[in-house]
Design a protein around this motif. Sequence first.
Motif, PDB file in Angstrom:
ATOM      1  N   PHE A  83      -7.219   4.900   1.623  1.00 55.86           N
ATOM      2  CA  PHE A  83      -5.804   4.524   1.513  1.00 55.86           C
ATOM      3  C   PHE A  83      -5.299   4.869   0.110  1.00 55.86           C
ATOM      4  O   PHE A  83      -5.893   4.462  -0.887  1.00 55.86           O
ATOM      5  CB  PHE A  83      -5.629   3.018   1.763  1.00 55.86           C
ATOM      6  CG  PHE A  83      -6.018   2.593   3.147  1.00 55.86           C
ATOM      7  CD1 PHE A  83      -5.065   2.525   4.156  1.00 55.86           C
ATOM      8  CD2 PHE A  83      -7.333   2.265   3.453  1.00 55.86           C
ATOM      9  CE1 PHE A  83      -5.419   2.129   5.440  1.00 55.86           C
ATOM     10  CE2 PHE A  83      -7.698   1.877   4.737  1.00 55.86           C
ATOM     11  CZ  PHE A  83      -6.736   1.810   5.735  1.00 55.86           C
ATOM     12  N   ILE A  84      -4.203   5.605   0.049  1.00 54.51           N
ATOM     13  CA  ILE A  84      -3.585   5.955  -1.236  1.00 54.51           C
ATOM     14  C   ILE A  84      -2.332   5.113  -1.385  1.00 54.51           C
ATOM     15  O   ILE A  84      -1.383   5.240  -0.606  1.00 54.51           O
ATOM     16  CB  ILE A  84      -3.237   7.452  -1.292  1.00 54.51           C
ATOM     17  CG1 ILE A  84      -4.467   8.288  -0.948  1.00 54.51           C
ATOM     18  CG2 ILE A  84      -2.725   7.822  -2.678  1.00 54.51           C
ATOM     19  CD1 ILE A  84      -4.180   9.753  -0.746  1.00 54.51           C
ATOM     20  N   GLU A 127      -1.454  18.099   2.168  1.00 57.88           N
ATOM     21  CA  GLU A 127      -2.579  18.449   3.046  1.00 57.88           C
ATOM     22  C   GLU A 127      -3.682  17.408   2.996  1.00 57.88           C
ATOM     23  O   GLU A 127      -4.435  17.239   3.962  1.00 57.88           O
ATOM     24  CB  GLU A 127      -3.127  19.839   2.688  1.00 57.88           C
ATOM     25  CG  GLU A 127      -3.912  19.940   1.385  1.00 57.88           C
ATOM     26  CD  GLU A 127      -3.034  19.991   0.130  1.00 57.88           C
ATOM     27  OE1 GLU A 127      -3.601  20.098  -0.970  1.00 57.88           O
ATOM     28  OE2 GLU A 127      -1.795  19.915   0.248  1.00 57.88           O
ATOM     29  N   ILE A 128      -3.810  16.673   1.864  1.00 55.52           N
ATOM     30  CA  ILE A 128      -4.817  15.614   1.762  1.00 55.52           C
ATOM     31  C   ILE A 128      -4.348  14.355   2.476  1.00 55.52           C
ATOM     32  O   ILE A 128      -5.087  13.735   3.244  1.00 55.52           O
ATOM     33  CB  ILE A 128      -5.136  15.304   0.282  1.00 55.52           C
ATOM     34  CG1 ILE A 128      -5.684  16.550  -0.418  1.00 55.52           C
ATOM     35  CG2 ILE A 128      -6.144  14.157   0.180  1.00 55.52           C
ATOM     36  CD1 ILE A 128      -5.880  16.383  -1.915  1.00 55.52           C
ATOM     37  N   ILE A 159     -12.559  15.275  -1.724  1.00 55.10           N
ATOM     38  CA  ILE A 159     -13.983  15.489  -1.480  1.00 55.10           C
ATOM     39  C   ILE A 159     -14.614  14.296  -0.772  1.00 55.10           C
ATOM     40  O   ILE A 159     -15.509  14.465   0.070  1.00 55.10           O
ATOM     41  CB  ILE A 159     -14.751  15.850  -2.773  1.00 55.10           C
ATOM     42  CG1 ILE A 159     -14.771  14.702  -3.760  1.00 55.10           C
ATOM     43  CG2 ILE A 159     -14.198  17.107  -3.404  1.00 55.10           C
ATOM     44  CD1 ILE A 159     -15.632  14.968  -4.995  1.00 55.10           C
ATOM     45  N   MET A 160     -14.145  13.079  -1.066  1.00 57.57           N
ATOM     46  CA  MET A 160     -14.691  11.923  -0.357  1.00 57.57           C
ATOM     47  C   MET A 160     -14.313  11.964   1.121  1.00 57.57           C
ATOM     48  O   MET A 160     -15.145  11.676   2.000  1.00 57.57           O
ATOM     49  CB  MET A 160     -14.193  10.623  -0.993  1.00 57.57           C
ATOM     50  CG  MET A 160     -14.757  10.351  -2.385  1.00 57.57           C
ATOM     51  SD  MET A 160     -16.572  10.376  -2.451  1.00 57.57           S
ATOM     52  CE  MET A 160     -16.979   8.969  -1.428  1.00 57.57           C
ATOM     53  N   ALA A 161     -13.061  12.338   1.409  1.00 58.93           N
ATOM     54  CA  ALA A 161     -12.610  12.423   2.806  1.00 58.93           C
ATOM     55  C   ALA A 161     -13.358  13.522   3.555  1.00 58.93           C
ATOM     56  O   ALA A 161     -13.593  13.412   4.761  1.00 58.93           O
ATOM     57  CB  ALA A 161     -11.110  12.681   2.849  1.00 58.93           C
ATOM     58  N   THR A 162     -13.763  14.568   2.830  1.00 56.99           N
ATOM     59  CA  THR A 162     -14.466  15.692   3.448  1.00 56.99           C
ATOM     60  C   THR A 162     -15.938  15.375   3.700  1.00 56.99           C
ATOM     61  O   THR A 162     -16.468  15.622   4.795  1.00 56.99           O
ATOM     62  CB  THR A 162     -14.352  16.945   2.562  1.00 56.99           C
ATOM     63  OG1 THR A 162     -12.970  17.267   2.374  1.00 56.99           O
ATOM     64  CG2 THR A 162     -15.070  18.137   3.187  1.00 56.99           C
ATOM     65  N   TYR A 163     -16.617  14.818   2.698  1.00 57.19           N
ATOM     66  CA  TYR A 163     -18.067  14.620   2.796  1.00 57.19           C
ATOM     67  C   TYR A 163     -18.456  13.276   3.410  1.00 57.19           C
ATOM     68  O   TYR A 163     -19.583  13.125   3.891  1.00 57.19           O
ATOM     69  CB  TYR A 163     -18.715  14.800   1.421  1.00 57.19           C
ATOM     70  CG  TYR A 163     -18.750  16.255   1.004  1.00 57.19           C
ATOM     71  CD1 TYR A 163     -19.768  17.095   1.436  1.00 57.19           C
ATOM     72  CD2 TYR A 163     -17.742  16.793   0.221  1.00 57.19           C
ATOM     73  CE1 TYR A 163     -19.789  18.440   1.089  1.00 57.19           C
ATOM     74  CE2 TYR A 163     -17.744  18.142  -0.140  1.00 57.19           C
ATOM     75  CZ  TYR A 163     -18.774  18.961   0.302  1.00 57.19           C
ATOM     76  OH  TYR A 163     -18.781  20.281  -0.036  1.00 57.19           O
ATOM     77  N   PHE A 164     -17.542  12.320   3.383  1.00 53.77           N
ATOM     78  CA  PHE A 164     -17.816  11.022   4.016  1.00 53.77           C
ATOM     79  C   PHE A 164     -16.641  10.644   4.915  1.00 53.77           C
ATOM     80  O   PHE A 164     -15.878   9.717   4.623  1.00 53.77           O
ATOM     81  CB  PHE A 164     -18.080   9.959   2.936  1.00 53.77           C
ATOM     82  CG  PHE A 164     -19.337  10.224   2.154  1.00 53.77           C
ATOM     83  CD1 PHE A 164     -20.577   9.858   2.659  1.00 53.77           C
ATOM     84  CD2 PHE A 164     -19.283  10.894   0.937  1.00 53.77           C
ATOM     85  CE1 PHE A 164     -21.742  10.127   1.954  1.00 53.77           C
ATOM     86  CE2 PHE A 164     -20.441  11.165   0.232  1.00 53.77           C
ATOM     87  CZ  PHE A 164     -21.683  10.789   0.736  1.00 53.77           C
ATOM     88  N   GLU A 166      -7.134  13.101   8.735  1.00 54.83           N
ATOM     89  CA  GLU A 166      -7.241  12.034   9.734  1.00 54.83           C
ATOM     90  C   GLU A 166      -7.702  10.714   9.132  1.00 54.83           C
ATOM     91  O   GLU A 166      -7.289   9.635   9.567  1.00 54.83           O
ATOM     92  CB  GLU A 166      -8.209  12.471  10.841  1.00 54.83           C
ATOM     93  CG  GLU A 166      -8.277  11.508  12.004  1.00 54.83           C
ATOM     94  CD  GLU A 166      -9.179  12.006  13.123  1.00 54.83           C
ATOM     95  OE1 GLU A 166      -9.535  11.187  13.988  1.00 54.83           O
ATOM     96  OE2 GLU A 166      -9.528  13.194  13.122  1.00 54.83           O
ATOM     97  N   ASN A 167      -8.568  10.778   8.130  1.00 53.16           N
ATOM     98  CA  ASN A 167      -9.134   9.547   7.557  1.00 53.16           C
ATOM     99  C   ASN A 167      -8.459   9.124   6.248  1.00 53.16           C
ATOM    100  O   ASN A 167      -8.977   8.288   5.513  1.00 53.16           O
ATOM    101  CB  ASN A 167     -10.644   9.697   7.346  1.00 53.16           C
ATOM    102  CG  ASN A 167     -10.993  10.930   6.521  1.00 53.16           C
ATOM    103  OD1 ASN A 167     -10.122  11.725   6.177  1.00 53.16           O
ATOM    104  ND2 ASN A 167     -12.269  11.084   6.209  1.00 53.16           N
ATOM    105  N   VAL A 168      -7.305   9.723   5.918  1.00 46.78           N
ATOM    106  CA  VAL A 168      -6.550   9.376   4.706  1.00 46.78           C
ATOM    107  C   VAL A 168      -5.173   8.866   5.113  1.00 46.78           C
ATOM    108  O   VAL A 168      -4.481   9.482   5.925  1.00 46.78           O
ATOM    109  CB  VAL A 168      -6.404  10.594   3.767  1.00 46.78           C
ATOM    110  CG1 VAL A 168      -5.568  10.225   2.535  1.00 46.78           C
ATOM    111  CG2 VAL A 168      -7.775  11.120   3.335  1.00 46.78           C
ATOM    112  N   SER A 169      -4.775   7.726   4.542  1.00 48.92           N
ATOM    113  CA  SER A 169      -3.475   7.133   4.869  1.00 48.92           C
ATOM    114  C   SER A 169      -2.705   6.801   3.601  1.00 48.92           C
ATOM    115  O   SER A 169      -3.293   6.363   2.606  1.00 48.92           O
ATOM    116  CB  SER A 169      -3.646   5.836   5.681  1.00 48.92           C
ATOM    117  OG  SER A 169      -4.385   6.065   6.854  1.00 48.92           O
TER     118      SER A 169
END
Length: 369
Positions: free
Chosen positions: A38-39, A50-51, A27-32, A55-58
């Motif tokens: 970074f995980i 899929e998460i 939800i953070m990657a979606t709304y912001f 594009e903004n998750v690494s």
Amino acid sequence: MKIAFDGKRFFNNSSGLGNYSRDLVRIMATYFPDNQYFILNNKKSERAKEIVELENVSFLETSKGKLSRQFKMGKDAQNADCDIFHGLSGELPLKWNEKPIKKIVTIHDLIFLRYPEYYSFFDRKIHFWKFKKATAQADLIISISEQTKADIIKFLKVPESKIRVVYQGCHHSFKETQSQDFLNSVQEKYKLPEKFILNVGTIEERKNLLNIVKAIQNTEIPLVVVGKKKEKYFKKVERFITKNKMRNQVFFLENVSMEELAAIYKLAEFFVYPSVFEGFGIPVIEALFSGTAVITSNMSSLPEAGGNDSLYINPNNFEDLKSKISFLWNNESERKRRVEKGLIYAQKFSDENIANELMKVYKETISIS
């Protein structure tokens, strides 16, 4: 803003803390989307692929070495120039370098202190040490309910000013409309009764399944139970079922997908969750979003999750539970009324609301000098 997450539960847990971790990042990657997320973990799995591919998750592999989660993960986040490190399950790394980074930890519950009889002496000591250390290190603490906030203050002696309550949501499957064909296919696959009540959660003493079974004894109300079995308690429940000839009345399911579980909620007449104590009670939220009326306990955080139009019982009184089950089973109009009100209340736990509350905490943490 660059935000690092402890990815152990994200990758390794199929429910509970794993769902919280995956939903929070999603939800953070979606709304912001302007932030970078970074995980961190020692290895990546196929879970939540899929998460991780957003594009903004690494994925950031932690440095090799013994106890790398405790001694390397924090430094890895600092070396990646992250602004915040968020421990998602009551822990923070033990070692850091000199680079600036803000620290947040989520505390889900302190059940091991409230009900020590459910935990070994060793587990209680380890949990207490980890939680005490993490809350001392953190710039701010996220509590998933007002109940847990009160417990953090009482048991860990943390000042109230350091704690922010941000509720949990639930998996998006429970918020989606499913076709009648899919519902029928799930009912057929699991050989579900035409009408039934539902319980979801680990089959352990604290969740109190035995009192549901006692409450439907000598009725014709079928019960479907979805959850992993803790053998000692499950055998206790099974003995009661066998002794009272209820094998054709109680149905146990495991390894159900999220989509199938959402369908089972929708197929149920209502959901019953008489847990003795919960840090929050995600299954209650799942039921509300699924359009299913709820009977749950009047204790701990469960009234926070259920709202004014769920039906509440004393979890230690199966006669109370029996009367409430009978009342809802025989009152379709009352079930419908509670479903409509429950869906309205559930919006409090929408992805957008939770994302906004989390972002407030992140921004506040950054501003702490």
